[in-house]
Scaffold this motif. Structure first.
Motif, short mmCIF file in Angstrom:
data_model
loop_
_atom_site.label_atom_id
_atom_site.label_comp_id
_atom_site.label_asym_id
_atom_site.label_seq_id
_atom_site.Cartn_x
_atom_site.Cartn_y
_atom_site.Cartn_z
N GLY A 293 0.42 4.90 -1.54
CA GLY A 293 -0.42 5.95 -0.97
C GLY A 293 0.40 7.06 -0.35
N PHE B 12 -7.77 4.51 0.84
CA PHE B 12 -6.79 3.96 -0.10
C PHE B 12 -6.44 2.53 0.28
N THR C 156 0.82 -1.23 0.00
CA THR C 156 0.00 0.00 0.00
C THR C 156 0.85 1.27 0.00
#
Length: 271
Positions: free
Chosen positions: A74, A96, A71
């Motif tokens: 982000g 997100f 992730t």
């Protein structure tokens, strides 16, 4: 059974970092499959970067699984973290990661929270910052559970975060949460910096470990640094770990050589 995984970075804004393969998804998967990897860990700009139908076709074609999805884009692209003092940014960060959870869950893969955990900023209270992180993990842990998977939280070394740097700190933090769908990522590179004894830390954290990053002391592929892997691998096997050993390592001397070195080391210690 413990399975091997190669990493691939598909974020255009990043030109170097601890990922084995870069940019070309299909050729990377083809190479990984030929070497005998079981899975791929993806680092993408967003949850909708890759067409899900196409990804399924490639995974089936090359007989690979999806081990996890990162992730960190982000933060890299949008500057978002789960502990930003601005509640609007924190909510955007949660959204997100939530989208990444949904994407990965369609392939049975958890999402990893690493750099998006953020930091305690100089003028902010540590307990307040940790409360923001806890709130985010409660929401995202439930999201993961409802999606049929789990969430992975990664303790990072002191040069990357001032939140949780050790597995022990991670365990203590997770045990205070209501959600039981958040597990820890044991990254051997970060642990080499922060843990007094990597093997003992793995043994102590065993039930909480959901993913392992396979990188040597210098963050190159295992075998190119000074990590003493024999005792580490024995500790991993002794906790009955059945997840992925994923190569989040620098692509050195080259991506192809790094991949070959990684699978050779994986077979040496886990097969």
């Amino acid at each position: 059974m413990i399975k091997s995984s190669a990493t691939i970075a598909l974020v255009p804004q990043i030109t170097y970092g601890p990922w084995i393969y870069w940019k070309d998804l299909e050729s990377s998967m083809q190479k990984a499959s030929k070497l005998g990897f079981d899975a791929m860990e993806l680092f993408t700009p967003a949850s909708d970067t890759i067409d899900e139908g196409r990804l399924k076709e490639l995974l089936d074609q090359y007989q690979l699984e999806l081990s996890a999805v990162g992730t960190g884009a982000g933060k890299v692209i949008h500057g978002m973290t789960l502990t930003d003092p601005d509640p609007v940014i924190r909510q955007k960060a949660i959204s997100f990661v939530s989208d990444m959870i949904s994407f990965g869950a369609k392939f049975g893969a958890p999402a990893i929270i690493g750099s998006m955990q953020g930091n305690v900023l100089e003028a902010k209270d540590r307990e307040l910052t940790l409360s923001w992180l806890a709130e985010a993990l409660e929401v995202l842990g439930k999201k993961a559970h409802d999606s049929g998977t789990f969430l992975i939280y990664e303790p990072l070394n002191r040069y990357e975060t001032n939140l949780m740097n050790t597995m022990k700190a991670g365990v203590e933090f997770l045990e205070k949460l209501d959600t039981k769908s958040v597990k820890l990522l044991a990254d051997l590179f970060h642990m080499n910096i922060e843990e007094a004894d990597i093997s003992e830390s793995i043994l102590a954290s065993g039930p909480h470990i959901g993913h392992i990053h396979f990188a040597d002391s210098n963050r190159k592929p295992i075998g190119l640094g000074h990590t003493e892997m024999s005792s580490v691998s024995e500790a991993i096997k002794s906790i009955n770990y059945e997840g992925y050993i994923s190569a989040e390592a620098f692509p050195e001397p080259s991506p192809d050589e790094a991949a070959a070195q990684t699978i050779q080391s994986f077979k040496k210690y886990f097969r």
